[in-house]
Design a protein around this motif. Structure first.
Motif, PDB file in Angstrom:
ATOM      1  N   VAL A 182       0.529  -1.184  -0.197  1.00  0.00           N
ATOM      2  CA  VAL A 182       0.138   0.048  -0.070  1.00  0.00           C
ATOM      3  C   VAL A 182       0.839   1.202  -0.032  1.00  0.00           C
ATOM      4  O   VAL A 182       0.275   2.537   0.190  1.00  0.00           O
ATOM      5  N   HIS A 183       2.134   1.077  -0.427  1.00  0.00           N
ATOM      6  CA  HIS A 183       2.938   2.233  -0.332  1.00  0.00           C
ATOM      7  C   HIS A 183       2.465   3.335  -1.569  1.00  0.00           C
ATOM      8  O   HIS A 183       2.147   2.661  -2.488  1.00  0.00           O
ATOM      9  N   ASP A 184       2.128   4.521  -1.378  1.00  0.00           N
ATOM     10  CA  ASP A 184       1.946   5.507  -2.347  1.00  0.00           C
ATOM     11  C   ASP A 184       0.670   4.860  -3.279  1.00  0.00           C
ATOM     12  O   ASP A 184       0.171   4.915  -4.267  1.00  0.00           O
ATOM     13  N   ILE A 185      -0.436   4.256  -2.261  1.00  0.00           N
ATOM     14  CA  ILE A 185      -1.667   3.461  -2.956  1.00  0.00           C
ATOM     15  C   ILE A 185      -2.556   4.724  -3.383  1.00  0.00           C
ATOM     16  O   ILE A 185      -3.173   4.155  -4.640  1.00  0.00           O
ATOM     17  N   HIS A 186      -2.516   5.807  -3.119  1.00  0.00           N
ATOM     18  CA  HIS A 186      -3.178   6.876  -3.693  1.00  0.00           C
ATOM     19  C   HIS A 186      -2.586   7.448  -5.074  1.00  0.00           C
ATOM     20  O   HIS A 186      -3.614   7.571  -5.772  1.00  0.00           O
ATOM     21  N   ILE A 187      -1.498   7.478  -5.227  1.00  0.00           N
ATOM     22  CA  ILE A 187      -1.139   7.740  -6.529  1.00  0.00           C
ATOM     23  C   ILE A 187      -1.375   6.401  -7.357  1.00  0.00           C
ATOM     24  O   ILE A 187      -1.396   6.775  -8.613  1.00  0.00           O
ATOM     25  N   ARG A 188      -1.323   5.199  -6.815  1.00  0.00           N
ATOM     26  CA  ARG A 188      -1.863   4.055  -7.829  1.00  0.00           C
ATOM     27  C   ARG A 188      -3.007   4.295  -8.236  1.00  0.00           C
ATOM     28  O   ARG A 188      -3.475   4.098  -9.364  1.00  0.00           O
ATOM     29  N   ALA A 189      -4.061   4.690  -7.448  1.00  0.00           N
ATOM     30  CA  ALA A 189      -5.471   4.864  -7.824  1.00  0.00           C
ATOM     31  C   ALA A 189      -5.660   6.180  -8.671  1.00  0.00           C
ATOM     32  O   ALA A 189      -6.389   6.035  -9.541  1.00  0.00           O
ATOM     33  N   MET A 190      -4.943   7.138  -8.722  1.00  0.00           N
ATOM     34  CA  MET A 190      -4.852   8.246  -9.473  1.00  0.00           C
ATOM     35  C   MET A 190      -4.609   7.896 -11.058  1.00  0.00           C
ATOM     36  O   MET A 190      -5.011   8.145 -11.979  1.00  0.00           O
ATOM     37  N   LYS A 191      -3.549   7.120 -11.067  1.00  0.00           N
ATOM     38  CA  LYS A 191      -2.986   6.414 -12.446  1.00  0.00           C
ATOM     39  C   LYS A 191      -4.022   5.492 -13.047  1.00  0.00           C
ATOM     40  O   LYS A 191      -4.113   5.723 -14.163  1.00  0.00           O
TER      41      LYS A 191
END
Length: 403
Positions: free
Chosen positions: A151-160
């Motif tokens: 879940v590291h940088d999970i928000h960035i993964r979701a945005m991409k």
């Protein structure tokens, strides 16, 4: 469409909110049997995580056992969606998220997830104000093979992932949507301030919440308000993002600019005189008795104009001391009630009704023929105006129907 993502430790509450919120519809259960309630599903996920956690010999204990995704297409993008379309969006979102190989901050290798091979629940929610639909997906942190989803940088993964899906379907990108929603909130904030007769930051927050927005004030260690966030669904903004003029330090100045004081030189205010009582006589030793003036001037709103009215101080004291804001009216001030009383006293019934409605009142206006009776004392009439103003300023009752 935008996608929000975060790892949470309160998995049971997250599942109960997703599946049991009013009008929520379960879209899909992935690797889960039908008929289980949210608590039972949470225990299955928790047991699965702890079972595989016991086999780990390195690393700290896994604490956040669930990942929550919120998928929010616009109302236009999801206008013709059927339940099968929501199921397809559920699967597509997780597929795209799992396909992304990113290098999280502080790491030197690419990392992927495997949420499609994890127990998860998709539930459809409807925004109570706008009616916009959005999808909640709660995923178990550990997949069926016992591997922990990173879940590291999970928000960035979701945005991409959102950008890829939007490109596939020809939808607006998250940056465009965010800019549109920020502009909408700025417009709502400005209109709210413009309609506030007096500045009160707490009233400002209450009125925004009545319009369906979530407002979260932020206080320092001394309980002083230092900031706030405002948003709806997946779009949350700091006050400074909406506009510097809406920050805590500048918002009162913004209200003042929206309520400029009338310029007497350009538009002279009319002076309305109302002789209400006989003015007491002052005895003079050198001449006849003369009337001692005892009047006060007060500004009231009449339509879009401010006018100064001249009223005996004795009556103004009664109006000031006995006028009160109804307990259940959170939008009005004492000055609003006094304006309504004075306008009723002077016969401006339409102007009094207009103010009462704009300040949250829902009571009935005076019937035709309102005014002072021939045998009525001025003080009695002033108190009758106060009672009528209180009635007019009471909010309209809400009726609840039960089956």
């Amino acid at each position: 469409m935008i996608i929000l993502a975060k790892a949470v430790s309160y998995g049971g509450n997250s599942l109960r909110y997703a599946m049991e919120k009013e009008n929520a519809k379960t879209v899909k259960l992935n690797y889960l049997p039908d008929g289980l309630d949210p608590t039972a599903i949470w225990y299955m996920m928790k047991h699965h995580c702890l079972l595989h956690q016991s086999g780990r010999t390195m690393g700290r204990k896994l604490e956040r056992l669930m990942v929550n995704f919120v998928i929010s297409p616009s109302k236009e993008e999801s206008a013709n969606f059927t339940m099968s379309d929501w199921v397809a969006l559920h699967d597509e979102a997780l597929d795209v998220i799992d396909s992304l190989a990113i290098v999280p901050k502080g790491m030197n290798r690419e990392v992927k997830t495997n949420f499609r091979n994890s127990m998860n629940v998709g539930a459809l929610h409807t925004d109570s104000k706008s009616g916009t639909l959005h999808l909640h997906i709660d995923c178990c942190r550990v997949d069926l093979d016992g591997n922990t989803n990173d879940v590291h940088d999970i928000h960035i993964r979701a945005m991409k992932a959102a950008e890829i899906i939007n490109m596939r379907h020809g939808w607006k990108q998250p940056k465009e949507i965010r800019a549109m929603r920020k502009a909408e909130i700025a417009r709502i904030c400005e209109n709210t301030l413009r309609n506030m007769p007096d500045f009160d930051i707490r009233l400002f927050f209450r009125l925004l919440r009545k319009n369906g927005y979530e407002v979260m004030p932020r206080y320092d260690s001394k309980k002083k308000l230092v900031g706030y966030t405002i948003g709806k669904n997946a779009s949350i903004f700091k006050a400074s993002e909406i506009g510097r003029k809406f920050m805590v330090s500048t918002i009162e100045t913004t209200w003042q600019k929206l309520h400029p004081k009338p310029e007497i030189a350009k538009t002279p205010l009319k002076v309305r005189e109302k002789t209400a009582t006989k003015v007491p006589l002052e005895t003079s030793t050198t001449g006849p008795a003369v009337a001692k003036p005892s009047y006060s001037h007060i500004a009231v709103r009449i339509g879009n104009d401010a006018e100064i009215v001249r009223i005996p101080t004795s009556l103004l004291d009664i109006i000031f001391n006995e006028s009160q804001v109804p307990d259940d009216n959170n939008a009005a001030t004492k000055k609003d009630v006094m304006d309504v009383v004075i306008l009723l006293f002077l016969g401006y019934v339409d102007a009094a009704t207009s103010i009462s409605v704009s300040c949250g009142g829902g009571g009935s206006a005076p019937q035709s023929g309102w005014g002072k009776k021939d045998d009525e004392d001025e003080r009695q009439f002033a108190r009758r105006c106060i009672r009528m103003a209180h009635s007019m300023m009471k909010p309209r009752p809400r009726y609840h129907y039960h089956r």
